[in-house]
Design an enzyme around this catalytic site. Structure first.
Site, PDB file in Angstrom:
ATOM      1  CE  LYS A   1      -5.229   5.237  -0.453  1.00 51.08           C
ATOM      2  NZ  LYS A   1      -6.516   4.557  -0.228  1.00 51.08           N
TER       3      LYS A   1
ATOM      4  CG  HIS B   1     -24.330 -14.317  33.984  1.00 52.05           C
ATOM      5  ND1 HIS B   1     -23.285 -13.923  34.799  1.00 52.05           N
ATOM      6  CD2 HIS B   1     -25.471 -13.969  34.635  1.00 52.05           C
ATOM      7  CE1 HIS B   1     -23.778 -13.350  35.896  1.00 52.05           C
ATOM      8  NE2 HIS B   1     -25.096 -13.382  35.824  1.00 52.05           N
TER       9      HIS B   1
ATOM     10  CG  ASP C   1      -9.527   9.244   5.437  1.00 44.70           C
ATOM     11  OD1 ASP C   1      -8.921   8.175   5.196  1.00 44.70           O
ATOM     12  OD2 ASP C   1      -9.752  10.091   4.548  1.00 44.70           O
TER      13      ASP C   1
ATOM     14  CG  HIS D   1      -6.542   1.086  -1.159  1.00 48.31           C
ATOM     15  ND1 HIS D   1      -6.250   1.900  -0.085  1.00 48.31           N
ATOM     16  CD2 HIS D   1      -6.707  -0.155  -0.637  1.00 48.31           C
ATOM     17  CE1 HIS D   1      -6.252   1.194   1.027  1.00 48.31           C
ATOM     18  NE2 HIS D   1      -6.530  -0.071   0.722  1.00 48.31           N
TER      19      HIS D   1
ATOM     20  CB  SER E   1      -2.272   3.907   2.370  1.00 48.26           C
ATOM     21  OG  SER E   1      -3.430   3.571   1.641  1.00 48.26           O
TER      22      SER E   1
ATOM     23  CG  HIS F   1      -1.919  -1.118   1.242  1.00 52.02           C
ATOM     24  ND1 HIS F   1      -1.568  -2.399   1.564  1.00 52.02           N
ATOM     25  CD2 HIS F   1      -3.250  -1.137   0.954  1.00 52.02           C
ATOM     26  CE1 HIS F   1      -2.642  -3.170   1.511  1.00 52.02           C
ATOM     27  NE2 HIS F   1      -3.673  -2.431   1.144  1.00 52.02           N
TER      28      HIS F   1
ATOM     29  CD  GLU G   1     -19.764  -5.638  25.750  1.00 49.34           C
ATOM     30  OE1 GLU G   1     -20.574  -5.710  26.693  1.00 49.34           O
ATOM     31  OE2 GLU G   1     -19.957  -4.940  24.726  1.00 49.34           O
TER      32      GLU G   1
ATOM     33  NE  ARG H   1     -22.991 -15.369  39.758  1.00 49.68           N
ATOM     34  CZ  ARG H   1     -23.930 -14.440  39.879  1.00 49.68           C
ATOM     35  NH1 ARG H   1     -23.767 -13.258  39.324  1.00 49.68           N
ATOM     36  NH2 ARG H   1     -25.030 -14.673  40.551  1.00 49.68           N
TER      37      ARG H   1
END
Length: 614
Positions: free
Chosen positions: A238, A404, A146, A252, A31, A28, A355, A307
């Protein structure tokens, strides 16, 4: 280095990016070329790093979140003398350290990148370590594209960095307008990015990313901001500097069509060497002494949820080891990580319901030498699977705990039931997967996890279960426990966690019907105890696995794989959650899914009737 020299360094980085992609026939370069001036200014004026001592605790951290721009990163390493030109041109070749996307095969790379949207969340973890644990004034620099600003994980990180007031974190957004298949969502509208970041409490600086003087001022401003993170939002083009590809769609991920002409257009090769600023003197982080943990002890015959045993064991481990930290996703009262939080609040990080950031922060913390335990409901960890996958690529050592799990949680229903987690973590390269059935076993496995390598997963259960092991019993990783056995056993029931207790009840029923069976507690799901499974197969002729998990990828598959090396395969049967659960009491759930004692006994009777015992 003067501004004119900075511009020349930027051109050198572009030339080297073109050269390596051309030598590899892939990569690349465009980039890399867009961010070359940003990288040149950062390297020569602002980064504080000792490349001879990458483990120096005061080194700044540099994360190329846009990992596909690896030619630029490797060109930086050449500019500081960390790699030579010969190695540079091995880019993407078999055996080369210079992979298509950076990994910690290189000592200056903390974490693997390439799955977009991960660099900033991991950088947040590193910045948390610097501010709250290491208390060393290093800065974390994250170079982002971006396009990846569309990733939800980026905005989890943006909010968390602001909430934690991470003034030691700087995000550099290379706004080059073009993604893989065409324009990005906001193209060159820098204010679109700035408005969003400011709304989360970030300081922002908008800049022409090819004006080295302006970039230098922007970085200087970022370093001076205290109490909140800074984003330098840079407009770039670019393929900068080569007319055939600059700001052109469809270029790209491809070497330049005429690399030699492009190199000449960029002014030819250069051999500028950069003396990077040394990091400031800093003491090594203290408080990481290790003693033997006084683990909680549970009385056999009592009942306790695994637990709860996890939370109490983790708190004890934290008392013995100053390098252990805990993270949770706003369910610490349920996962029982709250025990650790109460005793060690300075080493507990609340990641809220995010998470991806939870696991990413764990990866960032371990990169700084900490031993993180990250917990949430097993079902919700599926959201973070890509971060777990990339943690393995990063050679990261993290402990993940899912509570759980299974239909045994009862009335909450299927949205809350982790039924895919064993498969998810078993599939991760180099992982360890543990599923204890009682409190003492859980405590011992928590302690053992801290010293393992790679991604470690512990599955815990919500309900109280009987304590069947003594507090001094050993549970080696890769082992199992045979709870019932005789020379007359007609079958072996292989279970883990909740189903161990169902298997023992089923064995009592079967014994009253004159069918002795062996019961095996397969607490180590990966690595699996091949020797004991093979012994049981030889002795009983058939194995029946019982798991509170979908049949795909769980305990049944782990057992089947133990016989995939050409040895004789016993008769195998699997009981697992094949239905779509609904709300019901735990015992009703187990029965409806066919994994309770009654179902196990019925399955064994059917199995032994069809099996000729040698």
């Amino acid at each position: 280095m003067r501004d004119e020299e900075l511009a020349e360094l930027g051109q050198q980085l572009r030339v080297d990016s073109v050269r390596v992609a051309d030598a590899a026939g892939s990569g690349h370069p465009t980039s890399s070329m867009s961010a070359a001036d940003l990288a040149a200014v950062l390297l020569a004026r602002h980064l504080r790093y000792d490349f001879q001592d990458p483990d120096n605790p005061a080194n700044d951290r540099l994360i190329f979140s846009k990992g596909h721009a690896s030619p630029l990163l490797y060109a930086l390493y050449k500019a500081v003398g960390a790699v030579d030109d010969e190695e540079l041109l091995t880019f993407r070749r078999l055996g080369s350290r210079l992979e298509g996307h950076p990994t910690p095969r290189l000592p200056w790379v903390d974490v693997a990148t390439g799955s977009l949207g991960q660099g900033l969340p991991v950088g947040v973890g590193m910045a948390l370590a610097g501010k709250y644990l290491d208390q060393v004034p290093y800065r974390v620099w994250v170079l982002s594209g971006d396009s990846e600003m569309a990733e939800g994980s980026v905005w989890e990180a943006v909010e968390h960095a602001s909430y934690e007031k991470l003034g030691n974190l700087t995000l550099i957004v290379d706004v080059n307008r073009l993604g893989q298949r065409g324009p990005t969502r906001h193209q060159h509208d820098l204010d679109a990015y700035a408005r969003r970041l400011r709304a989360f409490g970030w300081h922002t600086v908008e800049v022409d990313g090819h004006d080295v003087e302006a970039v230098d001022k922007a970085f200087t401003e970022a370093v001076q901001v205290e109490g909140r993170p800074t984003a330098v939002i840079a407009a770039t083009r670019k393929g900068r500097g080569v007319a055939a590809v600059e700001d052109q769609e469809g270029k790209h991920g491809k070497p330049l069509p005429d690399a030699e002409a492009a190199i000449q257009e960029l002014g030819g090769p250069r051999f500028i060497q950069v003396d990077v600023q040394a990091p400031p003197p800093a003491r090594a982080p203290s408080g990481r002494d290790q003693d033997r943990a006084e683990l909680p002890r549970f009385e056999p015959g009592s009942a306790e949820a695994t637990r709860t045993a996890y939370g109490r064991a983790l708190a004890a481990l934290g008392s013995a080891r100053g390098d252990v930290v805990a993270l949770d996703g706003e369910v610490s009262d349920s996962t029982r990580a709250a025990y650790f939080k109460k005793e060690h609040p300075d080493r507990f990080f609340e990641c809220y319901i995010a998470e991806q950031q939870l696991v990413a922060a764990a990866v960032g913390l371990q990169a700084r030498g900490w031993v993180p335990f990250a917990s949430s409901f097993a079902a919700f960890l599926t959201r973070a699977h890509d971060f777990v996958r990339m943690a393995s690529v990063s050679r990261a050592g993290i402990n993940v705990v899912g509570s759980h799990a299974g239909v045994a949680i009862g009335e909450d229903g299927p949205s809350q039931m982790g039924l895919e987690d064993l498969a998810m973590f078993r599939a991760v390269h180099g992982s360890t997967v543990l599923y204890p059935c009682d409190a003492n076993q859980t405590a011992r496995l928590v302690s053992a996890m801290a010293d393992l390598k790679g991604v470690r997963y512990l599955r815990t259960t919500r309900a109280e279960t009987p304590v069947i092991y003594g507090p001094d019993e050993d549970f080696p990783v890769g082992g199992s426990k045979v709870l019932l056995r005789s020379d007359d056993d007609r079958a072996t029931i292989v279970a883990a966690g909740t189903t161990v207790h169902e298997a023992l009840r089923a064995a009592d029923v079967l014994a009253s019907d004159g069918i002795p069976v062996r019961v095996m507690d397969l607490y180590s799901v990966k690595p699996v105890d091949v020797d004991t499974l093979n012994e049981a197969a030889g002795a009983t002729g058939c194995l029946i696995t019982v798991e509170d998990h979908h049949p795909e990828g769980g305990i049944g598959d782990a057992v089947a794989e133990a016989f995939s090396d050409g040895r004789p395969v016993p008769r195998l049967a699997r009981l697992a959650v094949r239905n779509m659960p609904a709300s019901a009491a735990p015992e009703e759930q187990l029965h409806a899914s066919g994994i309770d004692a009654e179902s196990i006994a019925a399955a064994v009777k059917l199995l032994v009737e069809q099996t000729v015992v040698p």
